[in-house]
Motif scaffolding. Structure first.
Motif, PDB file in Angstrom:
ATOM      1  N   ARG A 176      24.005  21.570  34.315  1.00  0.00           N
ATOM      2  CA  ARG A 176      25.357  21.733  34.006  1.00  0.00           C
ATOM      3  C   ARG A 176      25.536  23.362  34.245  1.00  0.00           C
ATOM      4  NH1 ARG A 176      27.713  23.851  29.461  1.00  0.00           N
ATOM      5  NH2 ARG A 176      25.742  23.417  28.306  1.00  0.00           N
ATOM      6  N   ALA A 177      26.634  23.676  34.604  1.00  0.00           N
ATOM      7  CA  ALA A 177      27.252  24.902  34.676  1.00  0.00           C
ATOM      8  C   ALA A 177      28.973  24.941  34.367  1.00  0.00           C
ATOM      9  CB  ALA A 177      27.299  25.575  36.065  1.00  0.00           C
ATOM     10  N   SER A 178      29.319  25.643  33.551  1.00  0.00           N
ATOM     11  CA  SER A 178      30.708  25.489  32.889  1.00  0.00           C
ATOM     12  C   SER A 178      30.923  26.853  32.247  1.00  0.00           C
ATOM     13  CB  SER A 178      30.621  24.384  31.957  1.00  0.00           C
ATOM     14  OG  SER A 178      29.812  24.556  30.781  1.00  0.00           O
ATOM     15  N   TYR A 179      32.330  26.978  32.306  1.00  0.00           N
ATOM     16  CA  TYR A 179      32.950  28.013  31.713  1.00  0.00           C
ATOM     17  C   TYR A 179      33.111  27.595  30.152  1.00  0.00           C
ATOM     18  CZ  TYR A 179      34.924  30.680  35.626  1.00  0.00           C
ATOM     19  OH  TYR A 179      35.088  31.445  36.804  1.00  0.00           O
ATOM     20  N   VAL A 180      32.763  28.582  29.306  1.00  0.00           N
ATOM     21  CA  VAL A 180      32.905  28.435  27.865  1.00  0.00           C
ATOM     22  C   VAL A 180      34.008  29.489  27.384  1.00  0.00           C
ATOM     23  CG1 VAL A 180      30.365  27.768  27.540  1.00  0.00           C
ATOM     24  CG2 VAL A 180      31.182  30.149  27.464  1.00  0.00           C
ATOM     25  N   ARG A 181      34.499  30.224  28.241  1.00  0.00           N
ATOM     26  CA  ARG A 181      35.767  30.956  28.076  1.00  0.00           C
ATOM     27  C   ARG A 181      36.332  31.012  29.438  1.00  0.00           C
ATOM     28  NH1 ARG A 181      33.069  34.750  24.444  1.00  0.00           N
ATOM     29  NH2 ARG A 181      33.384  36.425  26.129  1.00  0.00           N
ATOM     30  N   PHE A 182      37.846  31.208  29.510  1.00  0.00           N
ATOM     31  CA  PHE A 182      38.300  30.993  30.777  1.00  0.00           C
ATOM     32  C   PHE A 182      39.663  31.404  30.689  1.00  0.00           C
ATOM     33  CE2 PHE A 182      40.979  29.107  34.342  1.00  0.00           C
ATOM     34  CZ  PHE A 182      40.132  29.678  35.480  1.00  0.00           C
ATOM     35  N   ALA A 183      40.284  32.295  31.616  1.00  0.00           N
ATOM     36  CA  ALA A 183      41.645  32.748  31.631  1.00  0.00           C
ATOM     37  C   ALA A 183      41.994  33.428  32.954  1.00  0.00           C
ATOM     38  CB  ALA A 183      41.762  33.886  30.444  1.00  0.00           C
ATOM     39  N   THR A 184      43.154  33.572  33.101  1.00  0.00           N
ATOM     40  CA  THR A 184      43.590  34.250  34.518  1.00  0.00           C
ATOM     41  C   THR A 184      43.663  35.773  33.889  1.00  0.00           C
ATOM     42  OG1 THR A 184      46.144  34.062  33.671  1.00  0.00           O
ATOM     43  CG2 THR A 184      45.142  32.403  35.201  1.00  0.00           C
ATOM     44  N   ALA A 185      43.421  36.597  35.135  1.00  0.00           N
ATOM     45  CA  ALA A 185      43.016  37.942  34.703  1.00  0.00           C
ATOM     46  C   ALA A 185      44.339  38.812  35.568  1.00  0.00           C
ATOM     47  CB  ALA A 185      41.555  38.432  35.349  1.00  0.00           C
ATOM     48  N   ASP A 186      44.073  40.220  35.060  1.00  0.00           N
ATOM     49  CA  ASP A 186      44.972  41.155  35.673  1.00  0.00           C
ATOM     50  C   ASP A 186      43.875  42.034  35.912  1.00  0.00           C
ATOM     51  OD1 ASP A 186      47.120  42.514  36.464  1.00  0.00           O
ATOM     52  OD2 ASP A 186      47.655  43.335  34.392  1.00  0.00           O
ATOM     53  N   VAL A 187      43.450  42.418  37.458  1.00  0.00           N
ATOM     54  CA  VAL A 187      42.497  43.044  37.885  1.00  0.00           C
ATOM     55  C   VAL A 187      42.997  43.447  39.250  1.00  0.00           C
ATOM     56  CG1 VAL A 187      40.688  42.196  36.499  1.00  0.00           C
ATOM     57  CG2 VAL A 187      40.963  41.298  38.685  1.00  0.00           C
ATOM     58  N   GLU A 188      42.607  44.761  39.667  1.00  0.00           N
ATOM     59  CA  GLU A 188      42.993  45.325  41.087  1.00  0.00           C
ATOM     60  C   GLU A 188      41.639  44.812  41.820  1.00  0.00           C
ATOM     61  OE1 GLU A 188      45.681  46.931  41.825  1.00  0.00           O
ATOM     62  OE2 GLU A 188      46.324  46.707  39.790  1.00  0.00           O
ATOM     63  N   PRO A 189      41.933  44.863  43.284  1.00  0.00           N
ATOM     64  CA  PRO A 189      40.898  44.464  44.165  1.00  0.00           C
ATOM     65  C   PRO A 189      39.809  45.261  43.998  1.00  0.00           C
ATOM     66  CG  PRO A 189      43.008  44.342  45.149  1.00  0.00           C
ATOM     67  CD  PRO A 189      43.406  44.810  43.805  1.00  0.00           C
ATOM     68  N   GLY A 190      39.917  46.709  43.557  1.00  0.00           N
ATOM     69  CA  GLY A 190      38.795  47.453  43.496  1.00  0.00           C
ATOM     70  C   GLY A 190      37.800  47.170  42.292  1.00  0.00           C
ATOM     71  N   TRP A 191      38.197  46.219  41.515  1.00  0.00           N
ATOM     72  CA  TRP A 191      37.390  45.694  40.321  1.00  0.00           C
ATOM     73  C   TRP A 191      36.013  44.976  40.907  1.00  0.00           C
ATOM     74  CZ3 TRP A 191      36.359  46.897  35.515  1.00  0.00           C
ATOM     75  CH2 TRP A 191      35.887  45.957  34.979  1.00  0.00           C
ATOM     76  N   PHE A 192      36.239  44.404  42.224  1.00  0.00           N
ATOM     77  CA  PHE A 192      35.130  43.763  42.706  1.00  0.00           C
ATOM     78  C   PHE A 192      34.139  44.632  43.682  1.00  0.00           C
ATOM     79  CE2 PHE A 192      38.547  40.787  42.183  1.00  0.00           C
ATOM     80  CZ  PHE A 192      38.028  39.879  41.328  1.00  0.00           C
ATOM     81  N   ARG A 193      34.598  46.038  43.783  1.00  0.00           N
ATOM     82  CA  ARG A 193      33.639  46.745  44.283  1.00  0.00           C
ATOM     83  C   ARG A 193      32.784  47.529  43.816  1.00  0.00           C
ATOM     84  NH1 ARG A 193      34.853  48.547  49.370  1.00  0.00           N
ATOM     85  NH2 ARG A 193      33.965  50.246  49.089  1.00  0.00           N
ATOM     86  N   TYR A 194      31.903  48.253  44.357  1.00  0.00           N
ATOM     87  CA  TYR A 194      30.758  49.198  43.623  1.00  0.00           C
ATOM     88  C   TYR A 194      31.067  50.702  44.651  1.00  0.00           C
ATOM     89  CZ  TYR A 194      26.790  51.761  41.952  1.00  0.00           C
ATOM     90  OH  TYR A 194      26.112  52.564  41.367  1.00  0.00           O
ATOM     91  N   ASP A 195      31.093  51.662  43.950  1.00  0.00           N
ATOM     92  CA  ASP A 195      31.486  52.883  44.800  1.00  0.00           C
ATOM     93  C   ASP A 195      30.421  54.016  44.735  1.00  0.00           C
ATOM     94  OD1 ASP A 195      33.564  51.985  46.006  1.00  0.00           O
ATOM     95  OD2 ASP A 195      34.846  52.644  44.191  1.00  0.00           O
ATOM     96  N   GLY A 196      29.087  53.445  44.008  1.00  0.00           N
ATOM     97  CA  GLY A 196      28.075  54.445  43.733  1.00  0.00           C
ATOM     98  C   GLY A 196      27.223  54.497  44.796  1.00  0.00           C
ATOM     99  N   PRO A 197      26.046  55.025  44.447  1.00  0.00           N
ATOM    100  CA  PRO A 197      24.925  55.092  45.415  1.00  0.00           C
ATOM    101  C   PRO A 197      24.405  53.547  45.626  1.00  0.00           C
ATOM    102  CG  PRO A 197      24.525  56.885  43.851  1.00  0.00           C
ATOM    103  CD  PRO A 197      25.604  55.976  43.505  1.00  0.00           C
ATOM    104  N   VAL A 198      23.934  53.214  47.023  1.00  0.00           N
ATOM    105  CA  VAL A 198      23.408  51.937  47.437  1.00  0.00           C
ATOM    106  C   VAL A 198      22.192  52.102  48.419  1.00  0.00           C
ATOM    107  CG1 VAL A 198      25.852  51.159  47.343  1.00  0.00           C
ATOM    108  CG2 VAL A 198      25.142  51.845  49.528  1.00  0.00           C
ATOM    109  N   THR A 199      21.449  50.889  48.409  1.00  0.00           N
ATOM    110  CA  THR A 199      20.597  50.881  49.428  1.00  0.00           C
ATOM    111  C   THR A 199      20.963  49.949  50.352  1.00  0.00           C
ATOM    112  OG1 THR A 199      18.792  51.408  47.941  1.00  0.00           O
ATOM    113  CG2 THR A 199      18.165  50.282  49.846  1.00  0.00           C
TER     114      THR A 199
END
Length: 328
Positions: A176-199
């Motif tokens: 089973r995989a399920s949400y136990v808390r769920f809601a719509t969100a107010d986030v900017e597209p940059g929320w899904f990025r990472y801008d620090g050091p990378v490999t």
């Protein structure tokens, strides 16, 4: 009654607006493998809860304490190792990686082509689609038929407003995989990025390959010093019998292949009327060639070269001085 196409249109390409919540997973896995580049990496995340944000193919996954696990902004993907939080994440093109950690059963986004072409839980069973509620939200519940290679159907619950998959369960398998808390969100597209050091994924692959080569050399060196030569040859008898003839010519020429009884070794065999002309079979250079009175022959075992003794057995097996016609 709700039509399947209505549910499918809502689910395709992920949630239509940003959503967030906590996903809980119950299954028998003790972790997961993440493919980024050519080499898989095992990340020790047991089933449990993760915090997620999702919008279409954009995805962000953190552990409950905020430790980052995964980011994808649509164009790029970042895979973090929670067991080594000081290490920079591995950066890969977003099209080359899919999230496969806890909650993957409801967070993996399937596009329209996948739903149309795959038989892997893509068609509803004869049970009607239910209109229900999940976490207080209007939802659909649909049972998807298993492909022939799998024993049990699965049950999906889909949020009617956003198209997010709220739950996937297979009670027969205890998954089973399920949400136990769920809601719509107010986030900017940059929320899904990472801008620090990378490999970069190519750099990560090169490092892992170098480590693997060093480890293999150390193991071989130990074996050579304490046991014996690391490289040796064994005379083996391999019975062949599962034959397929791919081409037959009126002059007796052919191309065929045969597999060993256990199916682990494959041999390609061909002949043509004897000729001094080039014979390009598009086979590797290590294929074995010989001629008798009537024909030129070629053989190739996939994976290792034929030695002289094995080639001699083939020559004796197929020795024939009388020309062979297609009906013989």
């Amino acid at each position: 009654m709700t039509a399947w196409v209505e549910v499918l249109i809502a689910m395709v390409d992920g949630p239509s607006v940003p959503v967030t919540g906590v996903v809980e997973t119950v299954d028998d896995d003790d972790g997961f493998r993440m493919w980024m580049g050519e080499i898989p990496v095992f990340v020790g995340l047991p089933p449990g809860a993760v915090r997620v944000w999702q919008h279409g193919r954009r995805l962000r996954v953190d552990l409950p304490d905020g430790t980052p696990v995964f980011r994808r902004d649509g164009e790029h993907a970042w895979r973090f190792d929670p067991s080594a939080p000081a290490e920079p994440p591995v950066l890969s093109p977003g099209s080359r990686v899919e999230y496969t950690g806890p909650g993957r059963a409801i967070l993996a986004v399937r596009d329209a082509n996948d739903w149309a072409r795959s038989d892997d839980f893509t068609r509803p069973t004869k049970r009607p689609i239910e209109e229900t509620e999940f976490l207080g939200r209007p939802a659909w519940a649909v049972e998807l038929a298993a492909p022939e290679r799998k024993p049990y159907p699965i049950r999906l619950v889909v949020d009617r407003e956003t198209g997010a998959v709220l739950e996937m369960r297979n009670d027969h398998a205890g998954v089973r995989a399920s949400y136990v808390r769920f809601a719509t969100a107010d986030v900017e597209p940059g929320w899904f990025r990472y801008d620090g050091p990378v490999t970069a994924v190519a750099e990560r692959d090169a490092d892992l390959r170098r480590e693997w080569e060093q480890r293999r050399k150390a193991e071989q060196d130990w074996f050579t010093e304490h046991v014996g030569p690391a490289g040796f040859a064994l005379p083996l008898t391999v019975p062949f019998g599962q034959l397929s003839v791919h081409r037959r010519d009126d002059d007796g020429g052919f191309e065929a292949s045969t597999r060993s009884a256990a199916g682990h070794v494959s041999l390609s065999l061909a002949r043509r009327p004897r000729s001094s002309e080039p014979w390009d079979l598009h086979w590797p250079d290590e294929s074995t060639r010989w001629s008798d009175d009537d024909y030129d022959w070629a053989a190739w075992i996939h994976g290792f070269p034929l030695d002289d003794a094995a080639a001699a057995v083939l020559r004796r097996t197929f020795a024939r001085r009388t020309p062979v016609g297609p009906g013989d």
